[in-house]
Design an enzyme around this catalytic site. Structure first.
Site: not given
Length: 727
Positions: A238-239
């Protein structure tokens, strides 16, 4: 996902030609949504995009600034919660196909969808992006959705792996869950996504699990995903979910993405390259990550390999397309079947279209669009039909429609900060705080309430459209309770007092409290965030052009305090999140503890009636395999054509192991004309009867008596029969 030998051989040819710098460039973001190309060898960059409800708008390469172009308007699909509410595998596949084809049409290689985390609490801000509280329903709906995406040379990226159930402190909260709950509740849909659907990529979650960040987890990524499940796809962070270089390097993570523009400083960028050069991390750890990415690229037909020249070369790949009439039709058909008729006393619905001369619509959600909010799920929809527009276009000029706001929403104050970066600060995510209502806001609300009551008394037909919006169903923020915002309860109560026949429509991605007015309302419709054609689908249902067939994919408790995540386990804790409820999530808990709910799992009414009869069981059992064939007959005994979802639950009648009262293990949706009958068939395997035995570290079946239950919801069981299992 399993990779063929030919692809592996081609990838190995390129891998041997890559330098360490080129390899590390491929395993971290070089733009907010892309990796670095290796132009020397013809290897292109990998382009990704959010999200579950459509392909997200274009941003500048290194800044969270919209590109400001006109080519990134797309089809706005129903949310994953709405897709689950259809209980229709074919529609899930069609939505996936639209998403995959539009991603390719926009030049994307990976679409960051679907979201399949289990809905542990109704307060999770991202629940609208997820499917269900039940692992079986989630798996059955996500598998065809993923298959639809990937038929267009687009990789699905199923998320968020794993046990990600809240936004509060989402980067650092440490989830503690027992092994049985992990295996029975939180992992089955992910296993189905990678092994049954063959999802080409999977996204690691922000949170920690048993002390390890999920994107660096030896347990999740190495032991379970890679070793137990044999996954050969690409694991994407995930970012902003990676925190340490060494741990990420030795985990099953392949690609690090984040929200900042210091791309060379990412943990798997220059720091990893320098660690390899110093001998602290073997280059083989980097090679393994590059292999997975090359395998995925070759599987997507992004290029082929010239074995003689040892370079990537062009190959034939699907081009995709977007904003087609067929895509919009899929969105409409899905929206129709997602709508859930919760209550319909005195047959208030459907409304007689030909008799409608005056109609009053009350409520901000009646005239609001939702596609442009919610966090990373936000998109630029080509259009979005509001409930008001849907009603007006379906009724035409022969019906006078008056619209009044009914309740006042405070205008959001923009402070110039970017929510994407801001949502990762101070641990990432928070619990929404209830703001004090100002005197000015109170005056505006009172004025709008009085206006709504005034007109409700004058109009024979009144529809209130309320619920939540993406100020409440929102990434990076959990709700503090299930109460309706903006003083809606007061408005609904007053309007029902003025006109008891008022129809209540709720648009939301999570349950809301209805206790103050539910018993007074004769008709209640649940509408989700159902995509660009939501208003048309709602109008069709209200006017009887479509018979509602949606079923709740989650329980609707009276209050969040009834939910096991709140009254047994922890929620929104800043450090340690204990899932003390174990396997007792959703209906499993409510039934076991005899906790009444507003509306049960699987509930959903129709304008017609269905009768069940003739249950039959046929068992095939030997030392290696168990099969149980179940069938029944369903008849439409009403006056309208309609669709019914027959739900199959299994009850273990033995007392050897603590188990839920019943568990969903099958469902089939059948369409019947008035008076028509059809036979509905199910085939159960041994895994449907198994539970996870922690001491053995495996799923096992307890020999003994089991009950097969068939019904219209978890609490509306129509047929049952017993079977003895010897295994």
């Amino acid at each position: 996902m399993k990779i063929g030998n030919e692809i592996k051989e081609k990838a190995e040819i390129l891998l041997k030609e890559l330098t360490l710098e080129e390899k590390t460039g491929m395993i971290h973001g070089a733009g907010l949504f892309r990796t670095k190309a290796v132009e020397r060898l013809g290897i292109p960059a990998l382009y990704m995009s959010d999200g579950p409800m459509g392909v997200r708008a274009e941003f500048e390469d290194a800044a969270w600034v919209p590109a400001g172009e006109t080519q990134d308007y797309v089809t706005y699909l129903p949310s994953n919660a709405a897709i689950a509410a259809t209980w229709n595998r074919e529609l899930a596949y069609e939505c996936g196909s639209v998403l995959g084809e539009e991603a390719r049409g926009r030049g994307k290689d990976v679409i960051l969808a679907p979201g399949i985390n289990i809905k542990r609490s109704p307060l999770n801000g991202r629940n609208f992006e997820y499917m269900s509280e039940d692992p079986y329903l989630t798996a059955e709906q996500c598998v065809p959705l993923i298959q639809g995406i990937q038929e267009h040379d687009t990789a699905a990226c199923v998320k968020h792996f794993a046990v990600n159930s809240q936004e509060t402190q989402r980067l650092w909260v440490d989830t503690q869950v027992d092994e049985r709950a992990l295996r029975e509740i939180y992992l089955p849909a992910f296993e189905a996504a990678v092994n049954r659907a063959g999802s080409a990529s999977i996204m690691g979650a922000y949170n920690r699990l048993r002390g390890e960040h999920c994107c660096e987890s030896q347990l999740l990524l190495n032991k379970i995903l890679r070793k137990e499940w044999g996954y050969e796809g690409t694991v994407i962070s995930d970012w902003g979910a990676v925190h340490r270089t060494k741990e990420a390097a030795f985990s099953g993570l392949d690609l690090e993405m984040s929200v900042t523009d210091n791309f060379d400083e990412y943990y798997m960028a220059r720091p990893l390259k320098e660690a390899v050069e110093k001998g602290e991390i073997p280059e083989e750890a980097v090679d393994e990550k590059v292999r997975h990415i090359l395998w995925m690229m070759l599987s997507l037909h992004m290029f082929d390999v010239d074995k003689e020249r040892k370079t990537a070369v062009d190959t034939q790949r699907r081009s995709g397309c977007y904003n087609t009439p067929a895509h919009r039709d899929a969105a409409l058909r899905t929206a129709r079947e997602s709508i859930v008729l919760l209550k319909n006393e005195e047959e208030r619905l459907p409304l007689a279209k030909e008799k409608l001369k005056k109609l009053l619509v009350i409520g901000r959600n009646g005239n609001k669009i939702h596609s442009n909010g919610g966090g990373s799920a936000e998109i630029k929809a080509l259009y979005e039909i509001s409930p008001l527009m849907g009603l007006m276009t379906h009724l035409g000029g022969n019906c006078e429609i008056r619209y009044v706001e009914g309740y006042y929403e405070e205008e959001k104050q923009e402070d110039g900060t970017n929510w994407q970066e801001d949502s990762l600060k101070e641990g990432g995510g928070k619990e929404r705080q209830t703001a004090q209502v100002s005197e000015e806001t109170a005056r505006k609300r009172q004025t709008l309430l009085e206006e709504a009551v005034k007109y409700a008394k004058e109009y024979e037909q009144v529809i209130f459209v309320g619920g939540l919006n993406h100020e409440y169903d929102l990434e990076g923020q959990d709700r503090s309770d299930m109460k309706l915002p903006y003083g809606q309860d007061e408005v609904i109560e007053a309007v029902l007092e003025a006109n008891p026949d008022t129809i209540i429509v709720m648009a939301a991605g999570s349950p809301v409290e209805m206790g103050r007015w539910e018993k007074k309302a004769k008709a209640i419709v649940w509408n989700w965030y159902a995509g660009m054609e939501s208003g048309n689908a709602l109008a069709e249902v209200l006017l009887g052009e479509t018979n509602p067939s949606g079923k709740l994919p989650e329980s609707f408790p009276y209050t969040h305090k009834d939910c096991s995540a709140h009254c047994v386990g922890d929620f929104a804790e800043e450090k340690l999140l204990r899932y003390r409820e174990g396997i007792y999530v959703g209906y499993r808990y409510y039934e076991k503890q005899k906790v009444p709910v507003q509306y049960c799992f699987g509930h959903g009414l129709s304008y017609t009636q269905f009768a069940y009869s003739g249950i039959t069981l046929e068992k095939q059992e030997n030392a290696s395999e168990l099969r149980v064939n179940v069938s029944c007959t369903v008849k439409n005994t009403g006056k309208y054509s309609g669709k019914e979802t027959v739900q199959l639950y299994i009850r273990d009648k033995n007392d050897k192991v603590d188990k839920p009262i019943k568990e969903l293990k099958g469902y089939e949706k059948v369409e019947l004309a008035a008076g028509e009958s059809k036979k509905v068939n199910f085939c159960l395997s041994g895994k449907e009867f198994a539970y996870y035995e922690e001491s053995a570290g495996a799923f096992q079946i307890i020999p003994g008596e089991y009950e097969i239950l068939l019904g219209a919801s978890s609490q509306d069981i129509r047929l049952q029969a017993s079977i003895h299992i010897k295994v």
